[in-house]
Design a protein around this motif. Sequence first.
Motif, PDB file in Angstrom:
ATOM      1  N   THR A   1       0.805  -1.218   0.000  1.00 59.37           N
ATOM      2  CA  THR A   1       0.000   0.000   0.000  1.00 59.37           C
ATOM      3  C   THR A   1       0.841   1.271   0.000  1.00 59.37           C
ATOM      4  OG1 THR A   1      -0.189  -0.065   2.433  1.00 59.37           O
ATOM      5  CG2 THR A   1      -1.958  -1.101   1.151  1.00 59.37           C
TER       6      THR A   1
ATOM      7  N   TRP B   1      -0.659  -2.457  -4.567  1.00 56.47           N
ATOM      8  CA  TRP B   1      -1.847  -3.290  -4.338  1.00 56.47           C
ATOM      9  C   TRP B   1      -2.953  -2.935  -5.322  1.00 56.47           C
ATOM     10  CZ3 TRP B   1      -5.961  -0.809  -1.095  1.00 56.47           C
ATOM     11  CH2 TRP B   1      -7.133  -1.562  -1.068  1.00 56.47           C
ATOM     12  N   LEU B   2      -3.271  -1.652  -5.470  1.00 55.53           N
ATOM     13  CA  LEU B   2      -4.347  -1.236  -6.367  1.00 55.53           C
ATOM     14  C   LEU B   2      -3.959  -1.439  -7.823  1.00 55.53           C
ATOM     15  CD1 LEU B   2      -5.558   2.016  -4.561  1.00 55.53           C
ATOM     16  CD2 LEU B   2      -6.631  -0.246  -4.562  1.00 55.53           C
TER      17      LEU B   2
ATOM     18  N   GLN C   1      -4.333  -5.073  -8.561  1.00 53.26           N
ATOM     19  CA  GLN C   1      -5.756  -5.396  -8.590  1.00 53.26           C
ATOM     20  C   GLN C   1      -6.359  -5.000  -9.939  1.00 53.26           C
ATOM     21  OE1 GLN C   1      -8.620  -3.065  -6.037  1.00 53.26           O
ATOM     22  NE2 GLN C   1      -8.781  -5.004  -4.964  1.00 53.26           N
TER      23      GLN C   1
ATOM     24  N   PRO D   1      -6.094 -12.728  -3.801  1.00 51.38           N
ATOM     25  CA  PRO D   1      -6.907 -11.508  -3.722  1.00 51.38           C
ATOM     26  C   PRO D   1      -7.830 -11.436  -2.514  1.00 51.38           C
ATOM     27  CG  PRO D   1      -6.887 -12.362  -5.958  1.00 51.38           C
ATOM     28  CD  PRO D   1      -6.234 -13.406  -5.097  1.00 51.38           C
ATOM     29  N   ASP D   2      -8.476 -12.557  -2.179  1.00 53.16           N
ATOM     30  CA  ASP D   2      -9.440 -12.534  -1.080  1.00 53.16           C
ATOM     31  C   ASP D   2      -8.771 -12.353   0.272  1.00 53.16           C
ATOM     32  OD1 ASP D   2      -8.291 -15.058  -1.477  1.00 53.16           O
ATOM     33  OD2 ASP D   2      -9.930 -16.082  -0.453  1.00 53.16           O
TER      34      ASP D   2
ATOM     35  N   GLN E   1      -6.747  -8.271  -0.037  1.00 54.41           N
ATOM     36  CA  GLN E   1      -7.589  -7.073   0.004  1.00 54.41           C
ATOM     37  C   GLN E   1      -7.888  -6.594   1.417  1.00 54.41           C
ATOM     38  OE1 GLN E   1     -10.841  -6.989  -2.741  1.00 54.41           O
ATOM     39  NE2 GLN E   1     -11.901  -5.328  -1.681  1.00 54.41           N
ATOM     40  N   PRO E   2      -8.363  -7.457   2.325  1.00 53.69           N
ATOM     41  CA  PRO E   2      -8.687  -6.961   3.663  1.00 53.69           C
ATOM     42  C   PRO E   2      -7.491  -6.407   4.433  1.00 53.69           C
ATOM     43  CG  PRO E   2      -8.917  -9.359   3.562  1.00 53.69           C
ATOM     44  CD  PRO E   2      -8.767  -8.872   2.166  1.00 53.69           C
TER      45      PRO E   2
ATOM     46  N   CYS F   1      -4.805  -5.040   3.161  1.00 57.54           N
ATOM     47  CA  CYS F   1      -4.389  -3.784   2.534  1.00 57.54           C
ATOM     48  C   CYS F   1      -5.374  -2.668   2.857  1.00 57.54           C
ATOM     49  CB  CYS F   1      -4.260  -3.962   1.022  1.00 57.54           C
ATOM     50  SG  CYS F   1      -2.796  -4.896   0.512  1.00 57.54           S
ATOM     51  N   GLU F   2      -6.659  -2.985   2.853  1.00 55.95           N
ATOM     52  CA  GLU F   2      -7.663  -1.981   3.212  1.00 55.95           C
ATOM     53  C   GLU F   2      -7.454  -1.519   4.655  1.00 55.95           C
ATOM     54  OE1 GLU F   2     -11.338  -3.938   2.414  1.00 55.95           O
ATOM     55  OE2 GLU F   2     -11.397  -3.283   0.307  1.00 55.95           O
TER      56      GLU F   2
END
Length: 202
Positions: free
Chosen positions: A25, A46-47, A50, A180-181, A184-185, A187-188
């Motif tokens: 991130t 990360w983005l 994605q 990805p699953d 994502q959490p 990194c968010e």
Amino acid sequence: TTAVAAADRVWLSNKAQLCLARLLTRPISVDPTQQPNLPRLSLRPWLFLQDLRAALASLDIAVQDVRLEGSAAAACMTSNSTSYNDIDVVFHLSSDGSRNELCALRGAVLQVLARHMPAEYEAHASMLSSAYLRKTFITAPNEEDAWVLLTVGTLDLKFVQRCRRPFIFSIDSLQIVLQPDLIQPICEQAVRMEKEQEQEQQ
């Protein structure tokens, strides 16, 4: 999120996951290698990854998995996310690796780069985005080799369908599978923590 060392797989510790999230991130600066009048881009790996996954899916390019490897992966395992120079990411492809497909990979990266350009460049972003590729290598596919290397800033993107010399990409080194699953959490959460810290400092 799993780390892969040789044939063994282990789950990342909470500390290693936090380190990985910070690495993915933390914005990286991307300067144009051509046309120096273009602006510097700021990308969160990360983005960007994605968006790149989505771009590949739209082209029907099948991805088996995506892995972080080399010194960046090792830095996460030692909880020292600053002890690396480049972020090496390998996309393992499960498609045929034809010449057309390998060339399409470059187009997908340029498409994602174009989305990250400032609004005032939107009309010509797809044409200008190639100025941000620091390195491009596309193999002439044969029975032993079908891979692409593209470098954006400090982000080395390797797309491999088959490779005669695996050590070209250090794929015998420690690797972290970026599911990805699971990515994502964490990194968010890292981005939320970053924003909270910024608000506290204001």
